[in-house]
Design a protein around this motif. Structure first.
Motif, PDB file in Angstrom:
ATOM      1  N   ALA A   1       0.890  -1.269  -0.075  1.00 26.38           N
ATOM      2  CA  ALA A   1       0.014  -0.160  -0.133  1.00 26.38           C
ATOM      3  C   ALA A   1       0.786   1.358   0.247  1.00 26.38           C
ATOM      4  N   TYR A   2       2.216   1.042   0.326  1.00 20.76           N
ATOM      5  CA  TYR A   2       2.948   2.439   0.477  1.00 20.76           C
ATOM      6  C   TYR A   2       3.047   2.833  -0.996  1.00 20.76           C
ATOM      7  N   TRP A   3       3.103   2.188  -2.059  1.00 21.48           N
ATOM      8  CA  TRP A   3       3.004   2.518  -3.295  1.00 21.48           C
ATOM      9  C   TRP A   3       2.015   3.733  -3.746  1.00 21.48           C
ATOM     10  N   TYR A   4       0.866   2.785  -3.704  1.00 23.07           N
ATOM     11  CA  TYR A   4      -0.306   3.755  -4.041  1.00 23.07           C
ATOM     12  C   TYR A   4      -0.239   5.405  -3.311  1.00 23.07           C
ATOM     13  N   SER A   5      -0.476   4.903  -1.872  1.00 22.96           N
ATOM     14  CA  SER A   5      -0.195   6.077  -1.056  1.00 22.96           C
ATOM     15  C   SER A   5       0.502   7.210  -1.317  1.00 22.96           C
ATOM     16  N   ASN A   6       1.694   6.786  -1.505  1.00 23.94           N
ATOM     17  CA  ASN A   6       2.861   7.860  -1.959  1.00 23.94           C
ATOM     18  C   ASN A   6       2.550   8.572  -3.231  1.00 23.94           C
TER      19      ASN A   6
ATOM     20  N   ALA B   1      -2.472   7.612 -10.060  1.00 27.21           N
ATOM     21  CA  ALA B   1      -1.820   6.973  -9.156  1.00 27.21           C
ATOM     22  C   ALA B   1      -1.822   5.292  -9.298  1.00 27.21           C
ATOM     23  N   ALA B   2      -2.752   4.942  -9.700  1.00 27.77           N
ATOM     24  CA  ALA B   2      -3.238   3.583  -9.829  1.00 27.77           C
ATOM     25  C   ALA B   2      -2.316   3.114 -10.985  1.00 27.77           C
ATOM     26  N   GLU B   3      -2.413   3.855 -12.302  1.00 27.95           N
ATOM     27  CA  GLU B   3      -1.960   3.513 -13.258  1.00 27.95           C
ATOM     28  C   GLU B   3      -0.187   3.425 -13.317  1.00 27.95           C
ATOM     29  N   ARG B   4       0.318   4.203 -12.305  1.00 24.49           N
ATOM     30  CA  ARG B   4       1.726   4.051 -11.918  1.00 24.49           C
ATOM     31  C   ARG B   4       2.124   2.930 -11.138  1.00 24.49           C
ATOM     32  N   VAL B   5       1.379   2.380 -10.346  1.00 25.28           N
ATOM     33  CA  VAL B   5       1.651   1.313  -9.636  1.00 25.28           C
ATOM     34  C   VAL B   5       1.451   0.060 -10.588  1.00 25.28           C
ATOM     35  N   ALA B   6       0.381   0.124 -11.400  1.00 25.11           N
ATOM     36  CA  ALA B   6       0.022  -1.023 -12.261  1.00 25.11           C
ATOM     37  C   ALA B   6       1.366  -1.143 -13.228  1.00 25.11           C
ATOM     38  N   ALA B   7       1.845   0.119 -13.782  1.00 28.97           N
ATOM     39  CA  ALA B   7       2.925   0.276 -14.489  1.00 28.97           C
ATOM     40  C   ALA B   7       4.382  -0.559 -14.139  1.00 28.97           C
ATOM     41  N   LEU B   8       4.586  -0.491 -12.706  1.00 29.55           N
ATOM     42  CA  LEU B   8       5.597  -0.920 -12.101  1.00 29.55           C
ATOM     43  C   LEU B   8       5.475  -2.608 -12.231  1.00 29.55           C
ATOM     44  N   ALA B   9       4.518  -3.017 -11.913  1.00 32.26           N
ATOM     45  CA  ALA B   9       4.179  -4.531 -12.076  1.00 32.26           C
ATOM     46  C   ALA B   9       4.421  -5.040 -13.420  1.00 32.26           C
ATOM     47  N   GLU B  10       3.768  -4.270 -14.426  1.00 28.11           N
ATOM     48  CA  GLU B  10       3.658  -4.660 -15.827  1.00 28.11           C
ATOM     49  C   GLU B  10       5.108  -4.584 -16.361  1.00 28.11           C
TER      50      GLU B  10
ATOM     51  N   GLY C   1      -0.062  -7.038 -10.104  1.00 29.68           N
ATOM     52  CA  GLY C   1      -0.178  -7.170 -11.416  1.00 29.68           C
ATOM     53  C   GLY C   1      -1.426  -8.024 -11.550  1.00 29.68           C
ATOM     54  N   LYS C   2      -2.311  -8.467 -10.518  1.00 31.58           N
ATOM     55  CA  LYS C   2      -3.435  -9.178 -10.712  1.00 31.58           C
ATOM     56  C   LYS C   2      -4.684  -8.393 -11.195  1.00 31.58           C
ATOM     57  N   ILE C   3      -4.808  -6.961 -11.009  1.00 25.04           N
ATOM     58  CA  ILE C   3      -5.644  -6.256 -11.444  1.00 25.04           C
ATOM     59  C   ILE C   3      -5.210  -4.959 -12.206  1.00 25.04           C
ATOM     60  N   SER C   4      -6.163  -4.480 -13.294  1.00 23.33           N
ATOM     61  CA  SER C   4      -5.623  -3.356 -13.949  1.00 23.33           C
ATOM     62  C   SER C   4      -5.878  -2.292 -13.045  1.00 23.33           C
TER      63      SER C   4
ATOM     64  N   SER D   1      -9.714   1.181  -9.809  1.00 20.86           N
ATOM     65  CA  SER D   1     -10.384   2.347  -9.295  1.00 20.86           C
ATOM     66  C   SER D   1     -11.837   2.017  -9.481  1.00 20.86           C
ATOM     67  N   GLU D   2     -12.153   1.279 -10.586  1.00 22.41           N
ATOM     68  CA  GLU D   2     -13.894   1.122 -10.472  1.00 22.41           C
ATOM     69  C   GLU D   2     -14.178   0.312  -9.009  1.00 22.41           C
TER      70      GLU D   2
END
Length: 438
Positions: free
Chosen positions: A210-215, A246-255, A415-418, A423-424
């Motif tokens: 959670a640190y990632w999305y929060s930051n 913010a969610a897109e950035r977290v997802a990008a790290l995993a992708e 990386g288990k969810i986009s 967000s939705e």
């Protein structure tokens, strides 16, 4: 339960004069104290043998030797407030405890059993003429101990989150740090191209993920932005552009494969150990990490920290996720006067320096020399703007945090969810949670 009674004998004249002085001062909130001011009971969050315990134990001995006040100290450990809670509405079992604001707010502020320590800020520091507690503790640290307009925690130790790395592996990073997120992401890409894992994460610890999305949220929109979204009972704020980005950035790290192999199936501290042995570049973690990993870190590991990159200009005002451990006095403490004198004594420069040296951490006085591993943390806190860990969301909305946010956040960072689905679903599940909560 470990129990240690520390006693020292002082001249009767000194003890008598001190007792008279205490009787005239009133309690932390200005009320009368029912104790004689010659003793107090202190329950600590630290355990026997921990560096913090050793430092505080030595300070207690000095305090008793100088004042004649006897301190019955019990090293209770992290469950100290749970153990104290049953006694708070009567005569508390302890006159002084230490803990961080989330636990104090949950167990004491919510029940009206935490004293307001604002008055202690005027307490003179022994041996430092003309200086009070309020003179040596920065206001931004005091804010980390406030709740409902009251100073319920007086901070003595500060921990801060940031991106930790080995300075020996990134020799130029301290002098020329990435100025924004895009620049830092370029650093990650270079690490991956060189065949090294850019990031470490033990994703089985929900808060670590959670640190990632929060930051990302606070780094782009400032302190208070994550809390604002969590407080929205409709859930619609989570779908606003800044939160989706913010969610897109977290997802990008995993992708992009920036996390070390196995991070999504590891058991703590497996990946953290990889990082400390040079098998991953950066670890987003609190400043306790230097002490925690030192026993198994690679030889010559140079602990360095970057503040989390923001979308704005770096430097003054940069948000720094932080928390504090501090002093707490129960509202009905019998020996509140002795407790406030003890607190003031522990803010002395000698005591604060000894604590910083022993614990190898950051204390609430900025005129204290810090350990080399804490140099970047001290600078980030001094130049930046500390804000509560997770923007205070885990403290104010604890059940939502664990039941709604944690599962989705973990799926996002592994990386288990986009980002769009995160967000939705966060919006919909939040609205449902608050509807059920009433």
């Amino acid at each position: 339960m470990n129990r240690r009674l520390i006693r020292r004998t002082a001249a009767m004249g000194l003890a008598g004069a001190l007792a008279l002085g205490l009787a005239a001062c009133g309690g932390p909130t200005g009320g009368a104290s029912t104790g004689d001011g010659r003793e107090l009971t202190y329950w600590s969050m630290w355990k026997e043998g921990e560096p913090q315990q050793k430092a505080l134990s030595a300070a207690i001995e000095d305090f008793t030797a100088e004042t004649g006040i006897e301190v019955d100290v019990q090293w209770q450990g992290r469950d100290v407030l749970k153990k104290l809670q049953p006694t708070l509405h009567g005569v508390p079992a302890a006159d002084l405890v230490d803990r961080s604001l989330p636990q104090v707010k949950s167990m004491m502020v919510s029940t009206g059993t935490a004293a307001d320590l604002t008055g202690v800020l005027k307490e003179p520091i022994p041996g430092e003429p003309g200086r009070t507690v309020g003179d040596v503790v920065p206001a931004k640290y005091l804010e980390l101990g406030r709740a409902e307009g009251k100073q319920v925690v007086l901070p003595y130790a500060i921990v801060a989150n940031g991106l930790w790395y080995d300075g020996a592996s990134f020799p130029g990073l301290r002098e020329k740090p990435p100025k924004d997120w895009d620049a830092f992401r370029a650093t990650l890409a270079a690490e991956k191209k060189a065949g090294r894992a850019p990031l470490a994460l033990d994703a089985d610890i929900p808060d670590y993920g959670a640190y990632w999305y929060s930051n990302f949220v606070v780094g782009a929109m400032g302190p208070g932005s994550l809390h604002e979204a969590a407080a929205d009972r409709t859930g619609t704020v989570w779908k606003q552009p800044g939160y989706v980005r913010a969610a897109e950035r977290v997802a990008a790290l995993a992708e992009d494969g920036y996390f070390a192999d196995g991070y999504d199936a590891s058991k703590f501290p497996a990946i953290q150990q990889k990082w400390a042995t040079g098998k991953a570049g950066f670890l987003l973690m609190g400043s306790w990490i230097a002490g925690e990993t030192k026993p198994y870190a690679a030889s010559g590991f140079d602990f360095r920290m970057l503040p989390f990159p923001t979308d704005g200009a770096p430097g003054a005002g940069t948000p720094v996720e932080a928390a504090t451990f501090g002093w707490v006095v129960p509202a009905k403490a019998r020996q509140s006067e002795a407790a406030r004198r003890f607190i003031a004594f522990l803010y002395g420069k000698k005591q604060m320096q000894a604590y910083a040296d022993q614990a190898q951490g950051i204390v609430a006085r900025e005129d204290i020399e810090t350990a080399p591993a804490m140099a970047d943390v001290a600078r980030a806190l001094k130049e930046g703007t500390p804000y509560p860990t997770f923007d205070g969301v885990d403290m104010d909305f604890a059940e939502w945090w664990t039941k709604t946010f944690h599962p989705l956040s973990t799926k996002l960072v592994t990386g288990k969810i986009s980002a769009a689905d995160f967000s939705e679903q966060l919006a919909a599940q939040s609205a449902d949670f608050w509807k059920r909560a009433g």
